[in-house]
Design a protein around this motif. Structure first.
Motif, PDB file in Angstrom:
ATOM      1  N   ASP A   1      32.935  44.401  41.410  1.00 12.89           N
ATOM      2  CA  ASP A   1      33.407  43.722  40.207  1.00 12.89           C
ATOM      3  C   ASP A   1      34.483  44.564  39.518  1.00 12.89           C
ATOM      4  O   ASP A   1      34.419  45.798  39.505  1.00 12.89           O
ATOM      5  CB  ASP A   1      32.253  43.500  39.225  1.00 12.89           C
ATOM      6  CG  ASP A   1      31.199  42.558  39.785  1.00 12.89           C
ATOM      7  OD1 ASP A   1      31.528  41.814  40.731  1.00 12.89           O
ATOM      8  OD2 ASP A   1      30.061  42.579  39.283  1.00 12.89           O
ATOM      9  N   PHE A   2      35.479  43.907  38.969  1.00 15.22           N
ATOM     10  CA  PHE A   2      36.519  44.603  38.214  1.00 15.22           C
ATOM     11  C   PHE A   2      36.774  43.817  36.936  1.00 15.22           C
ATOM     12  O   PHE A   2      37.200  42.665  36.965  1.00 15.22           O
ATOM     13  CB  PHE A   2      37.805  44.733  39.031  1.00 15.22           C
ATOM     14  CG  PHE A   2      38.929  45.397  38.287  1.00 15.22           C
ATOM     15  CD1 PHE A   2      38.841  46.738  37.904  1.00 15.22           C
ATOM     16  CD2 PHE A   2      40.070  44.691  37.942  1.00 15.22           C
ATOM     17  CE1 PHE A   2      39.876  47.347  37.212  1.00 15.22           C
ATOM     18  CE2 PHE A   2      41.107  45.292  37.257  1.00 15.22           C
ATOM     19  CZ  PHE A   2      41.010  46.633  36.889  1.00 15.22           C
ATOM     20  N   GLU A   3      36.487  44.425  35.813  1.00 14.94           N
ATOM     21  CA  GLU A   3      36.624  43.751  34.533  1.00 14.94           C
ATOM     22  C   GLU A   3      38.044  43.909  33.987  1.00 14.94           C
ATOM     23  O   GLU A   3      38.633  44.987  34.052  1.00 14.94           O
ATOM     24  CB  GLU A   3      35.618  44.332  33.520  1.00 14.94           C
ATOM     25  CG  GLU A   3      35.601  43.594  32.182  1.00 14.94           C
ATOM     26  CD  GLU A   3      34.556  44.152  31.248  1.00 14.94           C
ATOM     27  OE1 GLU A   3      34.522  43.724  30.076  1.00 14.94           O
ATOM     28  OE2 GLU A   3      33.761  45.024  31.692  1.00 14.94           O
ATOM     29  N   ARG A   4      38.561  42.838  33.472  1.00 12.76           N
ATOM     30  CA  ARG A   4      39.925  42.823  32.937  1.00 12.76           C
ATOM     31  C   ARG A   4      39.924  43.373  31.502  1.00 12.76           C
ATOM     32  O   ARG A   4      39.228  42.857  30.629  1.00 12.76           O
ATOM     33  CB  ARG A   4      40.451  41.387  32.959  1.00 12.76           C
ATOM     34  CG  ARG A   4      41.866  41.235  32.430  1.00 12.76           C
ATOM     35  CD  ARG A   4      42.256  39.772  32.450  1.00 12.76           C
ATOM     36  NE  ARG A   4      43.628  39.574  32.017  1.00 12.76           N
ATOM     37  CZ  ARG A   4      44.208  38.382  31.891  1.00 12.76           C
ATOM     38  NH1 ARG A   4      43.515  37.290  32.157  1.00 12.76           N
ATOM     39  NH2 ARG A   4      45.468  38.284  31.489  1.00 12.76           N
ATOM     40  N   HIS A   5      40.739  44.422  31.265  1.00 19.39           N
ATOM     41  CA  HIS A   5      40.839  45.026  29.941  1.00 19.39           C
ATOM     42  C   HIS A   5      42.171  44.740  29.263  1.00 19.39           C
ATOM     43  O   HIS A   5      42.241  44.615  28.044  1.00 19.39           O
ATOM     44  CB  HIS A   5      40.630  46.542  30.039  1.00 19.39           C
ATOM     45  CG  HIS A   5      39.257  46.919  30.503  1.00 19.39           C
ATOM     46  ND1 HIS A   5      38.133  46.773  29.711  1.00 19.39           N
ATOM     47  CD2 HIS A   5      38.826  47.419  31.700  1.00 19.39           C
ATOM     48  CE1 HIS A   5      37.074  47.192  30.384  1.00 19.39           C
ATOM     49  NE2 HIS A   5      37.462  47.580  31.587  1.00 19.39           N
ATOM     50  N   ASP A   6      43.255  44.647  30.051  1.00 21.52           N
ATOM     51  CA  ASP A   6      44.587  44.375  29.507  1.00 21.52           C
ATOM     52  C   ASP A   6      45.055  43.008  29.975  1.00 21.52           C
ATOM     53  O   ASP A   6      44.579  42.459  30.983  1.00 21.52           O
ATOM     54  CB  ASP A   6      45.589  45.452  29.941  1.00 21.52           C
ATOM     55  CG  ASP A   6      45.215  46.830  29.385  1.00 21.52           C
ATOM     56  OD1 ASP A   6      44.645  46.872  28.272  1.00 21.52           O
ATOM     57  OD2 ASP A   6      45.480  47.833  30.087  1.00 21.52           O
ATOM     58  N   ASP A   7      46.056  42.482  29.285  1.00 23.02           N
ATOM     59  CA  ASP A   7      46.564  41.157  29.609  1.00 23.02           C
ATOM     60  C   ASP A   7      47.198  41.102  30.985  1.00 23.02           C
ATOM     61  O   ASP A   7      47.214  40.038  31.623  1.00 23.02           O
ATOM     62  CB  ASP A   7      47.586  40.706  28.557  1.00 23.02           C
ATOM     63  CG  ASP A   7      46.933  40.471  27.204  1.00 23.02           C
ATOM     64  OD1 ASP A   7      45.697  40.280  27.187  1.00 23.02           O
ATOM     65  OD2 ASP A   7      47.656  40.481  26.191  1.00 23.02           O
ATOM     66  N   ASP A   8      47.764  42.225  31.451  1.00 23.40           N
ATOM     67  CA  ASP A   8      48.448  42.215  32.730  1.00 23.40           C
ATOM     68  C   ASP A   8      47.526  42.593  33.885  1.00 23.40           C
ATOM     69  O   ASP A   8      47.967  42.738  35.023  1.00 23.40           O
ATOM     70  CB  ASP A   8      49.666  43.142  32.712  1.00 23.40           C
ATOM     71  CG  ASP A   8      49.280  44.591  32.424  1.00 23.40           C
ATOM     72  OD1 ASP A   8      48.109  44.826  32.023  1.00 23.40           O
ATOM     73  OD2 ASP A   8      50.144  45.470  32.606  1.00 23.40           O
ATOM     74  N   GLU A   9      46.230  42.771  33.619  1.00 22.37           N
ATOM     75  CA  GLU A   9      45.283  43.107  34.677  1.00 22.37           C
ATOM     76  C   GLU A   9      44.631  41.841  35.232  1.00 22.37           C
ATOM     77  O   GLU A   9      44.538  40.810  34.557  1.00 22.37           O
ATOM     78  CB  GLU A   9      44.196  44.050  34.151  1.00 22.37           C
ATOM     79  CG  GLU A   9      44.688  45.464  33.900  1.00 22.37           C
ATOM     80  CD  GLU A   9      43.562  46.379  33.470  1.00 22.37           C
ATOM     81  OE1 GLU A   9      43.743  47.602  33.553  1.00 22.37           O
ATOM     82  OE2 GLU A   9      42.489  45.871  33.030  1.00 22.37           O
TER      83      GLU A   9
END
Length: 802
Positions: A546-554
């Motif tokens: 799993d990879f959680e999105r932290h920034d808008d460009d991620e």
């Protein structure tokens, strides 16, 4: 956009804007056989409302319309106009007939073919009712989906096939308006497409069988007045429906010589002739035989129907366990009764009023609805069947169960409610098991191998003076050449069916064009299209965590998500897309998929789907082998035919002979550095050369037959999505084909181009077929270590240099 609605009678009512407008409709008179087609063309050009109304009744006074719907009370009010008697005196005054021309009996009878096993009286007779709401819904659906202009919608503007959808399924289950059945059934069943694409017209087929005097035609003649004995149109040899019945049955027996004639077909044809014109009935029955029912339903052994009876027993055990136990306790074999239900599609046991609703769904869903209906009848008769405790009493009750059904809505509701989880996939699995059981038991009883069904249902298409083969090759066709051309046509039809089955298995993606492209320009660009397709596809990767999105460009994702990789310029941070979202993500969190020239599809993986194995190795491979065997020369020593694998090896060697060193070098480099996984794609002929030698290397040590090798090579071509290019390579090796094949063979005829175009359709789908599938099922041997196997394969490749 206007919406039209048909009111039964001599006038049609148009609902346009807020006004009503009545338009007179011309009355139709009886027509001869050869006028039918001209009238059908004229009928197609009529407005939807006019056409519908003209196919119903001629006088508004002949029925009574109520808020509950249009009721067909008058005699002959529900039949096709061309069949209606012009002189009412042909019916004796003492005989009462219903809306379909069936006699209404006045006393109880033990058996009544159409209107209930217990008979009916005039006061109890239930007339056909057309629901105006259903008519309005169908008219609205056709208007909004088919009418692309502001002009009035006519039948000739409606497409030849009604696409499968939830909306159409819902409308069909609610019932098709009777006045629309003659137009909608051919579009739902596919018979209209079949008639449109056929190389032969119904006139041609009828002309070819008109003078035949065979055992089959004599059987048909004997049964003409026994088919619908209580219908005035079929009671005597001079009745108006008998000649139409004769023409359709003789034409079917000529077109399908392996079937000939089966009594069950006569009841279906007789009832269809009450609704539709003669040529339409012919194409409808052709669709029933070829498309809606499994193969060999009506051959001499009724093999397909027997398989379905075994399936029905399994379904009764699943959905009606108490009834199944009751049948076993008293040794009741239900197939003795239900076989007739399936063979006649319930037309011999249900009243026609109810049978038409069953046919609405059958022509849309196919044979699956036969099982739904049978289970519903058994369910509705469950209490009465369980009440009997002797074998004879149970058989008697079961034989009359279907004829006692009077509430069609209850039957339809029950049919869908108790079989919600029954679908075509489950049905196919049960049929495969039953097929194996029936074949094995029959073989054991005979003491010899048993092949109850040939690989194809032989269809006679080319036996006419102006066959399309004579036009293709540009010369007249002699008797022997005609027979060979017929064989070619049959093989091509078999291949088309096999390809269509695979397309259906993959789910028929609406974004894909599944119609063959026969243009020469596409043929010339096949290799360029293949390279462009395989090189320009984005890479895909599977998420390892799993990879959680932290920034808008991620880009955020979950474990095992499939990510489309759009940019890899930064080795640590890639740019990709998943679920419509784009962004950057750590490269180490994903694993690139080894897809090379194809996108993975679970439907094409033989390790997951057993059905694809049957469709490819059992159907496609068998069809292609027949094509390769057609015209293959015989050995001068033993007098037996060579195997196609011998020709294929010779053709491949000839194809790469001039560039052998370069091709071998590229193969070794690709093997060593895995270049093909990095989009450094091999040429199709290089893939073919590699596939042949890998198959020989893995199959020869186990003494595997050439048949297995051929099937493995076909699977390799499907995996690489270039089977059509490989086939063209074989056929274009003129020097080799002249050595191995006779001049009249399929491989040497111009028709090979059509086969290539058909095979090109399979390149649109992703296969993941094991080349060692049948080898792994052979007696096991000690596996070779991977590094030793690589060495042996390389040694095998380089041994050609010596």
């Amino acid at each position: 956009m206007s919406m039209s609605h048909s009111n039964k009678g001599p006038y049609a009512m148009n609902y346009a804007s807020n006004s009503f407008q009545f338009q007179p409709i011309s009355k139709q008179t009886s027509v001869s056989l050869y006028e039918d087609e001209d009238e059908e063309e004229e009928e197609e050009r009529k407005p939807l409302t006019s056409s519908v109304a003209s196919s119903s009744i001629k006088a508004m006074s002949t029925h009574h319309a109520t808020a509950m719907g249009t009721r067909y009370r008058a005699p002959f009010s529900a039949i096709t106009s061309s069949l209606k008697p012009t002189d009412p005196r042909i019916i004796p005054k003492s005989v009462e007939v219903d809306e379909f021309g069936y006699e209404i009996v006045s006393k109880e009878s033990s058996y009544h073919q159409q209107h209930g096993g217990t008979g009916s009286t005039r006061s109890k007779h239930q007339v056909l009712v057309d629901n105006p709401a259903a008519h309005l819904h169908w008219s609205a659906y056709l208007e909004f989906t088919q009418n692309k202009t502001l002009d009035e919608l006519t039948w000739d503007k409606i497409s030849l096939v009604i696409p499968v959808s939830d909306k159409v399924g819902c409308l069909v289950r609610q019932g098709i308006p009777h006045t629309m059945r003659a137009k909608l059934w051919p579009r739902l069943s596919g018979s209209l497409v079949k008639a449109n694409k056929s190389n032969l017209s119904y006139k041609d087929i009828l002309h070819n069988c008109s003078d035949e005097d065979t055992v089959t035609t004599r059987m048909i003649e004997r049964d003409l007045t026994r088919t619908c004995t209580n219908n005035v149109f079929f009671q005597t040899i001079n009745a108006s429906g008998v000649n139409r019945l004769r023409n359709v049955l003789r034409s079917i027996s000529w077109l399908f010589p392996d079937i000939g004639y089966c009594q069950g077909m006569g009841v279906i044809v007789g009832n269809l002739l009450l609704i539709m014109e003669e040529s339409e009935v012919f194409w409808m029955l052709s669709s029933v035989i070829e498309d809606l029912l499994p193969l060999h339903y009506y051959n001499t052994s009724l093999y397909g129907a027997q398989v379905d009876q075994m399936v029905l027993v399994e379904l009764v055990q699943k959905y009606l366990p108490e009834l199944h136990e009751h049948f076993n306790t008293y040794n009741v074999q239900i197939n003795l009764i239900t076989l007739n239900w399936f063979i006649t599609i319930f037309s011999s046991v249900l009243s026609l009023r109810i049978c038409l609703r069953v046919w609405d769904c059958f022509f849309y869903e196919g044979s699956l609805f036969l099982f739904r209906t049978a289970l519903a009848i058994l369910h509705l008769s469950k209490e009465s069947l369980l009440a009997h405790d002797t074998t004879d009493a149970i058989f008697t009750e079961l034989s009359g169960a279907a004829s006692k059904i009077e509430d069609v809505e209850q039957l339809m509701s029950c049919a869908f409610d108790i079989t919600r989880d029954l679908d075509d996939t489950v049905l196919q699995e049960l049929r495969t098991e039953a097929d194996h059981t029936l074949s094995s038991s029959t073989a054991a009883a005979l003491g010899t191998p048993y092949n109850p069904r040939p690989s194809e249902q032989r269809k006679r298409i080319g036996e006419v003076r102006a066959s399309w083969f004579s036009q293709w090759f540009g010369y007249g066709v002699s008797t022997n050449e005609k027979a060979k051309n017929i064989a070619q046509t049959e093989m091509l039809e078999d291949l088309k069916k096999s390809i269509a089955a695979i397309i259906k298995h993959f789910g028929g993606d609406t974004r894909l064009d599944v119609s063959p492209d026969y243009s020469f320009e596409t043929h010339q660009r096949d290799i360029d299209n293949f390279k462009e397709f395989t090189c320009n596809r984005p890479l895909r990767a599977r998420a390892l965590m799993d990879f959680e999105r932290h920034d808008d460009d991620e880009l955020g994702f979950c474990k095992n998500d499939i990510i489309t990789v759009l940019n890899q310029k930064d080795e640590h941070c890639w740019f990709g897309e998943v679920g419509g979202m784009r962004g950057f993500f750590p490269a180490k969190f994903v694993l690139l998929l080894d897809e090379r020239s194809k996108l993975y599809a679970i439907e094409g993986d033989d390790q997951v789907s057993n059905e694809i194995t049957t469709l490819v190795r059992g159907n496609i491979c068998k069809s292609l082998r027949k094509i390769f065997e057609h015209g293959l020369r015989k050995s001068s020593i033993m007098g037996s035919s060579y195997h196609p694998w011998n020709f294929i090896e010779d053709a491949i060697d000839h194809e790469i002979k001039e560039q052998f060193t370069q091709i071998l070098g590229r193969l070794v480099l690709c093997k060593t550095f895995r270049l093909d996984e990095e989009q450094k794609v091999l040429q199709p002929n290089e893939m073919l050369f590699r596939a042949m030698h890998l198959i020989n290397a893995s199959h020869d040590p186990l003494n595997v037959s050439a048949d297995v090798k051929l099937r493995s090579l076909i699977c390799a071509g499907l995996n690489e999505q270039c089977l059509h290019i490989w086939f063209a390579t074989f056929c274009q090796c003129t020097e080799v084909t002249e050595k191995w094949y006779a001049p009249w063979s399929f491989i040497r005829s111009p028709a090979w181009f059509q086969i290539k175009c058909e095979l090109r359709l399979l390149s649109k789908y992703a296969f993941n077929l094991s080349l060692d599938y049948e080898v792994n099922n052979s007696p096991s041997v000690e596996p070779i270590k991977e590094d030793v196997q690589d060495m042996l394969i390389k040694h095998h490749l380089f041994s050609w240099l010596s």
